[in-house]
Structures are given as structure tokens and as C-alpha cells.
Design a protein around this motif. Sequence first.
Motif, PDB file in Angstrom:
ATOM      1  N   GLY A   1      -3.575 -10.655   7.633  1.00  0.00           N
ATOM      2  CA  GLY A   1      -4.008 -11.556   6.573  1.00  0.00           C
ATOM      3  C   GLY A   1      -3.935 -10.945   5.189  1.00  0.00           C
ATOM      4  O   GLY A   1      -4.624  -9.965   4.897  1.00  0.00           O
ATOM      5  N   ASP A   2      -3.090 -11.542   4.330  1.00  0.00           N
ATOM      6  CA  ASP A   2      -3.037 -11.133   2.923  1.00  0.00           C
ATOM      7  C   ASP A   2      -4.335 -11.418   2.196  1.00  0.00           C
ATOM      8  O   ASP A   2      -4.659 -10.760   1.201  1.00  0.00           O
ATOM      9  N   ASP A   3      -5.069 -12.423   2.682  1.00  0.00           N
ATOM     10  CA  ASP A   3      -6.269 -12.866   1.990  1.00  0.00           C
ATOM     11  C   ASP A   3      -7.529 -12.152   2.467  1.00  0.00           C
ATOM     12  O   ASP A   3      -8.627 -12.453   2.007  1.00  0.00           O
ATOM     13  N   THR A   4      -7.400 -11.211   3.408  1.00  0.00           N
ATOM     14  CA  THR A   4      -8.563 -10.457   3.866  1.00  0.00           C
ATOM     15  C   THR A   4      -8.851  -9.329   2.884  1.00  0.00           C
ATOM     16  O   THR A   4      -8.027  -9.000   2.021  1.00  0.00           O
ATOM     17  N   VAL A   5     -10.037  -8.719   3.017  1.00  0.00           N
ATOM     18  CA  VAL A   5     -10.431  -7.660   2.081  1.00  0.00           C
ATOM     19  C   VAL A   5      -9.443  -6.501   2.116  1.00  0.00           C
ATOM     20  O   VAL A   5      -8.924  -6.070   1.075  1.00  0.00           O
ATOM     21  N   MET A   6      -9.159  -5.977   3.316  1.00  0.00           N
ATOM     22  CA  MET A   6      -8.247  -4.841   3.419  1.00  0.00           C
ATOM     23  C   MET A   6      -6.810  -5.245   3.133  1.00  0.00           C
ATOM     24  O   MET A   6      -6.050  -4.476   2.547  1.00  0.00           O
ATOM     25  N   GLY A   7      -6.426  -6.451   3.549  1.00  0.00           N
ATOM     26  CA  GLY A   7      -5.078  -6.917   3.260  1.00  0.00           C
ATOM     27  C   GLY A   7      -4.810  -6.980   1.769  1.00  0.00           C
ATOM     28  O   GLY A   7      -3.740  -6.572   1.296  1.00  0.00           O
ATOM     29  N   ALA A   8      -5.776  -7.470   1.016  1.00  0.00           N
ATOM     30  CA  ALA A   8      -5.624  -7.554  -0.442  1.00  0.00           C
ATOM     31  C   ALA A   8      -5.536  -6.167  -1.068  1.00  0.00           C
ATOM     32  O   ALA A   8      -4.750  -5.939  -2.003  1.00  0.00           O
ATOM     33  N   GLU A   9      -6.330  -5.213  -0.561  1.00  0.00           N
ATOM     34  CA  GLU A   9      -6.297  -3.844  -1.098  1.00  0.00           C
ATOM     35  C   GLU A   9      -4.948  -3.190  -0.845  1.00  0.00           C
ATOM     36  O   GLU A   9      -4.378  -2.541  -1.733  1.00  0.00           O
ATOM     37  N   VAL A  10      -4.434  -3.351   0.366  1.00  0.00           N
ATOM     38  CA  VAL A  10      -3.147  -2.746   0.704  1.00  0.00           C
ATOM     39  C   VAL A  10      -2.028  -3.384  -0.109  1.00  0.00           C
ATOM     40  O   VAL A  10      -1.131  -2.692  -0.621  1.00  0.00           O
ATOM     41  N   ARG A  11      -2.061  -4.683  -0.244  1.00  0.00           N
ATOM     42  CA  ARG A  11      -1.032  -5.372  -1.026  1.00  0.00           C
ATOM     43  C   ARG A  11      -1.049  -4.907  -2.480  1.00  0.00           C
ATOM     44  O   ARG A  11       0.002  -4.718  -3.114  1.00  0.00           O
ATOM     45  N   LYS A  12      -2.235  -4.666  -3.014  1.00  0.00           N
ATOM     46  CA  LYS A  12      -2.362  -4.165  -4.384  1.00  0.00           C
ATOM     47  C   LYS A  12      -1.720  -2.791  -4.529  1.00  0.00           C
ATOM     48  O   LYS A  12      -1.030  -2.500  -5.514  1.00  0.00           O
ATOM     49  N   GLU A  13      -1.939  -1.918  -3.514  1.00  0.00           N
ATOM     50  CA  GLU A  13      -1.332  -0.582  -3.539  1.00  0.00           C
ATOM     51  C   GLU A  13       0.190  -0.681  -3.457  1.00  0.00           C
ATOM     52  O   GLU A  13       0.906   0.052  -4.152  1.00  0.00           O
ATOM     53  N   LEU A  14       0.687  -1.578  -2.635  1.00  0.00           N
ATOM     54  CA  LEU A  14       2.135  -1.772  -2.543  1.00  0.00           C
ATOM     55  C   LEU A  14       2.713  -2.230  -3.884  1.00  0.00           C
ATOM     56  O   LEU A  14       3.763  -1.737  -4.317  1.00  0.00           O
ATOM     57  N   ASP A  15       2.035  -3.155  -4.517  1.00  0.00           N
ATOM     58  CA  ASP A  15       2.507  -3.654  -5.814  1.00  0.00           C
ATOM     59  C   ASP A  15       2.514  -2.541  -6.858  1.00  0.00           C
ATOM     60  O   ASP A  15       3.429  -2.456  -7.690  1.00  0.00           O
ATOM     61  N   THR A  16       1.493  -1.683  -6.809  1.00  0.00           N
ATOM     62  CA  THR A  16       1.402  -0.583  -7.774  1.00  0.00           C
ATOM     63  C   THR A  16       2.559   0.403  -7.592  1.00  0.00           C
ATOM     64  O   THR A  16       3.231   0.776  -8.564  1.00  0.00           O
ATOM     65  N   LEU A  17       2.809   0.831  -6.361  1.00  0.00           N
ATOM     66  CA  LEU A  17       3.896   1.783  -6.114  1.00  0.00           C
ATOM     67  C   LEU A  17       5.256   1.169  -6.419  1.00  0.00           C
ATOM     68  O   LEU A  17       6.169   1.858  -6.907  1.00  0.00           O
ATOM     69  N   TRP A  18       5.413  -0.110  -6.136  1.00  0.00           N
ATOM     70  CA  TRP A  18       6.682  -0.775  -6.434  1.00  0.00           C
ATOM     71  C   TRP A  18       6.908  -0.833  -7.945  1.00  0.00           C
ATOM     72  O   TRP A  18       8.029  -0.639  -8.429  1.00  0.00           O
ATOM     73  N   ARG A  19       5.837  -1.072  -8.665  1.00  0.00           N
ATOM     74  CA  ARG A  19       5.948  -1.194 -10.118  1.00  0.00           C
ATOM     75  C   ARG A  19       6.326   0.140 -10.775  1.00  0.00           C
ATOM     76  O   ARG A  19       7.119   0.177 -11.721  1.00  0.00           O
TER      77      ARG A  19
END
Length: 291
Positions: free
Chosen positions: A254-272
Motif C-alpha cells: 500500500g502506497d497509502d500506508t504509513v510505511m509505504g508513504a515513507e518508503v516512497r518519499k525516500e525513493l523520490d528523494t534519491l531519484w531527485r
Amino acid sequence: MNSEFRYRAERVALALMATSGVVVLLADLFGWLDALAPGGALPKVTLLILSTVTVFLLLEIDRLRKLDDVQAQVTALDANIEAHLSKLDIDSVAQQLKQEHYSGVVKVHRRFPEDEFTEFVHGAGEEVVILQTWIPNLEHLESALKKAIVDRQVPVRIMLLHPASPVAGLRDEALTAVRDRALAVDVRASVERCLAGLAELYLAIREESRPRLQVRVYNSLPSIAVFKVDGHFLVSSFLHGQLAIDSTQTEIDGDDTVMGAEVRKELDTLWRIGSDVDLRAWRDSIRNINL
């Protein structure tokens, strides 16, 4: 017996029953019953009415049986609906508990589950994202990644550590800190082998599909290793003395779960903060990236 005849017979039977009741009542009031058949008329009339009722009920047996069948079907339908509603309620409660109490975590694996991840990739519909220093088991995943890119037309984004990053040396030390140095892993060489493997995969893909394979390198301390397919994550840590794929893997749904959102944020940061690698000439591309 057709429905029209049955309908007429029922109407005649009902009319006879009603008429018989009125005639008997009037005959009794005027004393005609005793005059016509002293002492025996009433039982005979009663028997006639009962016989008429019996005939009417016999005509209705099939219809009453159908009503029983309808009742049985309604009961079965109610049970089926209740079962589905119960399942929906259970699924809803389970989803709510997963989000509130487990933050999206559904399972913990002892090591990276290649077969399960491959199945996720085969069913990918949105994207596949990998964050690693390098991908030690790339050769086991190449077929699934190629199928996602070519057959399912899903973008695949991969983030690797820049082979010349100072972090590569730190990771070298972390991997050999509790191991015999004879078992040491050369992080820089491992990243370069991974880039070479991705370049081969890139060239093996039809030209129109190649833009869906994107690779970036980053010069930063990675916090976690991530393998993501749509809203499904496998997350591990960079522990001392072992590769991330050999560490425990936390499976998150789940992208909308607490941990899913945190991991997705880290992915976006490293990609950026990462830099694109031209897989047609990855060595030249790496050399042109300023750290």
C-alpha cells in the motif's frame, strides 16, 4: 392442467363454497333443512363443503410446493448475501488494522524472495522501482524486468550508488567489518558489473521500448534497499557484514500506508538527487557525472 383451467376451477370452487354457506344459513333460518331432510341435512351439507375445500386444496398443491421452492431459494440467497457481506466486513476490518497497527507491513522474509518479487513484476501495471547500491542478483531478475518493459509496457526505474562515490568505500568497510577480508566484496566493481548488465538488457530491448528503462546513480548514503512494484514494497537495510538481499525483507502493501508513504518519499528523494546514466555508453556517462 393449464393455468387458465386451474384459474376457472378455483373460481368455481370458491363460488360454490360461498354460495353453499349462504344457502345453508338461509335454509336453516326458514326451517327448510328440517323439512327437506329431517335430522340429516346439516351433516350432508357440511360434508359437501368439506369436500369442496378438499378439492380446492388439491388443486393448489403444486402452487404451494412452488412457494416452498421460492422460500428455499430466498433463504439460500439471504445466506449467500450474508456470507459476502461478512467477508467484506472482515476484509475492511483487516485493511483498517493493517494500516493502523502494522503501518502496511504484511510479512517479513528472512532474505530477498526472488520468486515472489518476480511474480509481482509479471503482474506490474504501473511501475517497477529498485533502489540499491548495486543489484547482486540482477541476472535472476533480468527476464522479469524485460517482460515488464516490453510486454506490459511498464516503466522500470533503477537507482544505484555511483561507483566512484566515497560511500562505496564506506560500504566496503561495512561489509568486511565482521568478515574475513578474503571474502571482501569490491563495491565499486560490483556497481560497474551491474551497470554493464543493465546496458546489455537495454540493448536487448526493442528500440521503442528502451526509454522505459531508466537508470540513475546517486552520491549519497543509502538508508534502505527497496524493490517496489506498483504499491508493493520489499524493504531491507544495509547491515554490517552482509548484503542487503541477504538481510530480512519487510514486505509492505500500500502506497497509502504509513510505511509505504515513507518508503516512497525516500525513493523520490534519491531519484531527485540522482543523475541519469546513458546505457548506450555507460562508462562515458558515469565519467561525465560530477560528484
